[in-house]
Design a protein around this motif. Structure first.
Motif, mmCIF file in Angstrom:
data_model
loop_
_atom_site.group_PDB
_atom_site.id
_atom_site.type_symbol
_atom_site.label_atom_id
_atom_site.label_comp_id
_atom_site.label_asym_id
_atom_site.label_seq_id
_atom_site.Cartn_x
_atom_site.Cartn_y
_atom_site.Cartn_z
ATOM 1 N N SER A 168 -2.200 -0.715 -12.460
ATOM 2 C CA SER A 168 -3.230 -1.745 -12.274
ATOM 3 C C SER A 168 -3.418 -2.074 -10.801
ATOM 4 C CB SER A 168 -2.850 -3.010 -13.055
ATOM 5 O OG SER A 168 -2.744 -2.747 -14.434
ATOM 6 N N LEU A 169 -2.306 -2.241 -10.084
ATOM 7 C CA LEU A 169 -2.417 -2.536 -8.654
ATOM 8 C C LEU A 169 -2.975 -1.350 -7.877
ATOM 9 C CD1 LEU A 169 0.866 -4.554 -7.985
ATOM 10 C CD2 LEU A 169 -1.461 -5.413 -8.245
ATOM 11 N N SER A 170 -2.640 -0.138 -8.320
ATOM 12 C CA SER A 170 -3.205 1.045 -7.656
ATOM 13 C C SER A 170 -4.717 1.095 -7.834
ATOM 14 C CB SER A 170 -2.562 2.315 -8.219
ATOM 15 O OG SER A 170 -1.173 2.339 -7.965
ATOM 16 N N ALA A 173 -6.656 -1.517 -8.359
ATOM 17 C CA ALA A 173 -7.217 -2.588 -7.531
ATOM 18 C C ALA A 173 -7.226 -2.192 -6.055
ATOM 19 C CB ALA A 173 -6.419 -3.872 -7.731
ATOM 20 N N GLN A 174 -6.156 -1.528 -5.615
ATOM 21 C CA GLN A 174 -6.092 -1.093 -4.222
ATOM 22 C C GLN A 174 -7.170 -0.066 -3.911
ATOM 23 O OE1 GLN A 174 -4.278 -2.275 -1.840
ATOM 24 N NE2 GLN A 174 -4.991 -0.815 -0.292
ATOM 25 N N LEU A 175 -7.392 0.861 -4.826
ATOM 26 C CA LEU A 175 -8.453 1.846 -4.613
ATOM 27 C C LEU A 175 -9.816 1.169 -4.544
ATOM 28 C CD1 LEU A 175 -7.263 4.736 -6.988
ATOM 29 C CD2 LEU A 175 -7.189 4.680 -4.491
ATOM 30 N N GLY A 176 -10.018 0.159 -5.423
ATOM 31 C CA GLY A 176 -11.284 -0.570 -5.381
ATOM 32 C C GLY A 176 -11.480 -1.295 -4.062
ATOM 33 N N LEU A 177 -10.403 -1.912 -3.549
ATOM 34 C CA LEU A 177 -10.499 -2.598 -2.255
ATOM 35 C C LEU A 177 -10.781 -1.618 -1.126
ATOM 36 C CD1 LEU A 177 -7.568 -5.175 -2.529
ATOM 37 C CD2 LEU A 177 -10.019 -5.653 -2.600
ATOM 38 N N GLU A 218 10.655 -0.693 -22.612
ATOM 39 C CA GLU A 218 9.606 -1.711 -22.519
ATOM 40 C C GLU A 218 9.375 -2.134 -21.066
ATOM 41 O OE1 GLU A 218 11.548 -1.830 -26.501
ATOM 42 O OE2 GLU A 218 12.242 -1.884 -24.411
ATOM 43 N N LEU A 219 10.469 -2.331 -20.322
ATOM 44 C CA LEU A 219 10.334 -2.714 -18.923
ATOM 45 C C LEU A 219 9.746 -1.583 -18.095
ATOM 46 C CD1 LEU A 219 13.654 -4.699 -18.305
ATOM 47 C CD2 LEU A 219 11.396 -5.564 -18.931
ATOM 48 N N ASN A 220 10.124 -0.343 -18.406
ATOM 49 C CA ASN A 220 9.553 0.800 -17.688
ATOM 50 C C ASN A 220 8.052 0.911 -17.943
ATOM 51 O OD1 ASN A 220 12.056 1.527 -16.624
ATOM 52 N ND2 ASN A 220 12.562 2.828 -18.363
ATOM 53 N N ASP A 221 7.639 0.705 -19.193
ATOM 54 C CA ASP A 221 6.200 0.746 -19.496
ATOM 55 C C ASP A 221 5.458 -0.373 -18.776
ATOM 56 O OD1 ASP A 221 6.735 2.878 -21.123
ATOM 57 O OD2 ASP A 221 6.760 1.705 -22.989
ATOM 58 N N PHE A 222 6.062 -1.568 -18.740
ATOM 59 C CA PHE A 222 5.418 -2.685 -18.056
ATOM 60 C C PHE A 222 5.314 -2.416 -16.553
ATOM 61 C CE2 PHE A 222 5.584 -6.856 -15.967
ATOM 62 C CZ PHE A 222 4.469 -7.446 -16.548
ATOM 63 N N ALA A 223 6.384 -1.854 -15.959
ATOM 64 C CA ALA A 223 6.349 -1.534 -14.524
ATOM 65 C C ALA A 223 5.265 -0.501 -14.223
ATOM 66 C CB ALA A 223 7.715 -1.020 -14.074
ATOM 67 N N GLU A 224 5.128 0.493 -15.081
ATOM 68 C CA GLU A 224 4.091 1.500 -14.867
ATOM 69 C C GLU A 224 2.704 0.889 -15.011
ATOM 70 O OE1 GLU A 224 2.408 4.942 -13.788
ATOM 71 O OE2 GLU A 224 4.552 4.433 -13.739
ATOM 72 N N GLU A 226 0.826 -1.217 0.000
ATOM 73 C CA GLU A 226 0.000 0.000 0.000
ATOM 74 C C GLU A 226 0.855 1.260 0.000
ATOM 75 O OE1 GLU A 226 -2.680 -0.157 3.235
ATOM 76 O OE2 GLU A 226 -3.610 -2.048 2.637
ATOM 77 N N GLN A 227 2.008 1.217 0.669
ATOM 78 C CA GLN A 227 2.846 2.414 0.745
ATOM 79 C C GLN A 227 3.667 2.605 -0.536
ATOM 80 O OE1 GLN A 227 2.610 0.174 3.337
ATOM 81 N NE2 GLN A 227 1.232 1.538 4.474
ATOM 82 N N THR A 228 4.302 1.530 -1.024
ATOM 83 C CA THR A 228 5.177 1.667 -2.193
ATOM 84 C C THR A 228 4.393 1.904 -3.486
ATOM 85 O OG1 THR A 228 5.193 -0.750 -2.415
ATOM 86 C CG2 THR A 228 6.978 0.260 -1.153
ATOM 87 N N LEU A 229 3.106 1.557 -3.509
ATOM 88 C CA LEU A 229 2.315 1.824 -4.712
ATOM 89 C C LEU A 229 2.202 3.311 -5.006
ATOM 90 C CD1 LEU A 229 -0.660 -0.730 -4.626
ATOM 91 C CD2 LEU A 229 1.085 -0.496 -6.385
ATOM 92 N N LYS A 230 2.335 4.122 -3.983
ATOM 93 C CA LYS A 230 2.219 5.567 -4.186
ATOM 94 C C LYS A 230 3.494 6.167 -4.780
ATOM 95 C CE LYS A 230 -0.912 5.824 -0.229
ATOM 96 N NZ LYS A 230 -1.135 6.381 1.132
ATOM 97 N N ASP A 231 4.604 5.458 -4.694
ATOM 98 C CA ASP A 231 5.872 5.957 -5.232
ATOM 99 C C ASP A 231 5.961 5.660 -6.728
ATOM 100 O OD1 ASP A 231 6.509 6.618 -2.627
ATOM 101 O OD2 ASP A 231 7.520 4.688 -2.257
ATOM 102 N N PRO A 232 6.648 6.510 -7.499
ATOM 103 C CA PRO A 232 6.809 6.223 -8.941
ATOM 104 C C PRO A 232 7.689 4.999 -9.160
ATOM 105 C CG PRO A 232 8.125 8.127 -8.294
ATOM 106 C CD PRO A 232 7.275 7.789 -7.109
#
Length: 436
Positions: free
Chosen positions: A215-217, A219-223, A204-210, A190-196
């Motif tokens: 996506s997880l952010s 899902a976290q907001l939905g939860l 390609e890896l940077n786009d995938f990480a973003e 929950e804490q690290t999701l807020k960091d870039p």
């Protein structure tokens, strides 16, 4: 016995092995091709020399015998040198074709001697020509460059090692950011999701990480929204449920105080309202407990588990009114530190589910140490008049609540019986042995 999971090779090693195999295949292929061209070239040169010697013999035999003294020409095969005759099992048959034999231990070893033979026709009859290359007869110019095949093998081996090193360097360069991406994704919370997202060297890896982070952010907001909704809704429902429960109790008291005969249909309607409000109360309490952020901080106190089970059974007996159901209750005196409120909710849901879904037969409730087992007879056909008061949802919430509390819970059907088993703490050794 569970089937052994097939071991899968990682993508990194698959790509590395694929490139390495392709590189080795190319190196070996071109090595064999170079060797073939080398041998064919030497054979062509030797054939050309023998052809010149034959033409010289046809023009001027005496001069040719001087110039090509190491290419003996005879009119019969038996006049050829003994080494030549031993090397070839039979004389050359086809005219103008170069025959060759190697004296070597195996394919990879260097030949100790090479023998050549040729058959050609002259006006005076058939002639046989031969030539032999022995270690002592190799020209000095060639002796300075011996080991050509060995050199070729060393070049091939060096090429394969160089290719393997290059593949290793490339894979290391690529695998490092991929491993970093995997470690970063596994460490998201929950804490690290807020960091870039950090930089992983490749777009390609940077786009995938973003994409993963966004996506997880989401899902976290939905939860979080669901969490707030459950908490607020459960709190808001407690007031109307309390009103319904109080009015049901008031109706029961008014009926007891009234001297008039009460209509049976009114009693049945009040009982339905009572059961529905009890169900809503238990579901609301379960939702409230599920919405708690920290279960580890729950206050624990000594609880007499057998007394708690007996109390809950008596509270739920109203669900068996009008049913031919026999309740067999067996408890074992046992006290343990426990968060009583969630334990009461979970055990109440299990007992209520067994009572509600039993039309006949028996309900067995066994409490042994910190284990509670509830089983009931499963009806072969569903009763169309049976009221479904949400106990399916109650069991789903029970599963989530026990998982959140770290209790072991299992509910399954065995034959004609439904069996639910709850361990309120890690299994007691004595209880586990006696319940097998």
């Amino acid at each position: 016995m569970k089937a052994l999971k097939k071991r899968q090779i990682s993508l990194k090693w698959f790509v590395a092995l694929a490139f390495l195999s392709l590189g080795i295949l190319l190196v070996v292929g071109y090595t064999m091709l170079s060797l073939n061209y080398f041998v064919n070239g030497m054979d062509t040169a030797m054939g050309r020399n023998m052809e010149k010697a034959a033409q010289g013999y046809l023009t001027d035999p005496t001069t040719a015998a001087h110039l090509f003294d190491d290419y003996p020409v005879t009119s019969s095969w038996s006049e050829q040198p003994q080494l030549i005759q031993r090397a070839f099992s039979q004389p050359p048959q086809q005219e103008g074709v170069l025959y060759k034999e190697l004296d070597q231990a195996n394919f990879l070893s260097r030949p100790s001697a090479v023998y050549f033979a040729m058959h050609f026709t002259t006006p005076g009859g058939d002639r046989y020509m031969s030539h032999q290359i022995l270690p002592g007869q190799v020209p000095r110019l060639l002796t300075q460059h011996r080991g050509g095949f060995r050199t070729l093998l060393w070049i091939s081996l060096g090429s394969a090692l160089t290719l393997g090193l290059m593949i290793w360097l490339v894979m290391r360069r690529v695998s490092r950011p991929i491993s970093a991406l995997g470690n970063w994704a596994r460490g998201l919370n929950e804490q690290t999701l807020k960091d870039p997202a950090p930089n992983f060297s490749y777009p390609e890896l940077n786009d995938f990480a973003e994409l993963v982070r966004s996506s997880l952010s989401s899902a976290q907001l939905g939860l979080e929204r669901e969490h707030r909704f459950l908490r607020h809704t459960s709190h808001e429902l407690r007031t109307p449920i309390s009103v319904v429960r109080n009015n049901v109790e008031l109706l029961h008291k008014l009926q007891d105080a009234s001297q008039q005969q009460v209509d049976l249909r009114q009693l049945q309607a009040i009982e339905r309202i009572d059961r529905a409000s009890q169900t809503m109360l238990h579901l609301t309490e379960t939702l409230l407990w599920l919405s708690r952020d920290n279960m580890e901080s729950l206050p624990a106190k000594p609880v007499q588990l057998d007394a708690l089970v007996q109390e809950l059974v008596e509270q739920m007996r109203y669900l068996l009114r009008g049913k031919d159901v026999d309740v067999k209750l067996k408890t074992d005196p046992y006290s343990m530190p426990l968060a009583e409120a969630p334990a009461r909710i979970v055990l109440g849901n299990l007992i209520r589910n067994a009572f509600q879904h039993s039309n006949d037969g028996e309900v067995k409730i066994l409490q042994l140490h910190n284990c509670v087992r509830v089983s009931n007879t499963v009806s072969p056909v569903d009763d169309p008049d049976k009221e479904d008061l949400g106990f399916g949802l109650g069991l789903q919430l029970t599963t989530q609540l026990t998982s959140k509390l770290g209790w072991r819970y299992n509910n399954q059907q065995k034959g004609q019986r439904q069996l639910a088993e709850l361990w309120l703490q890690p299994p007691h050794a004595d209880a586990a042995a006696r319940l097998r």
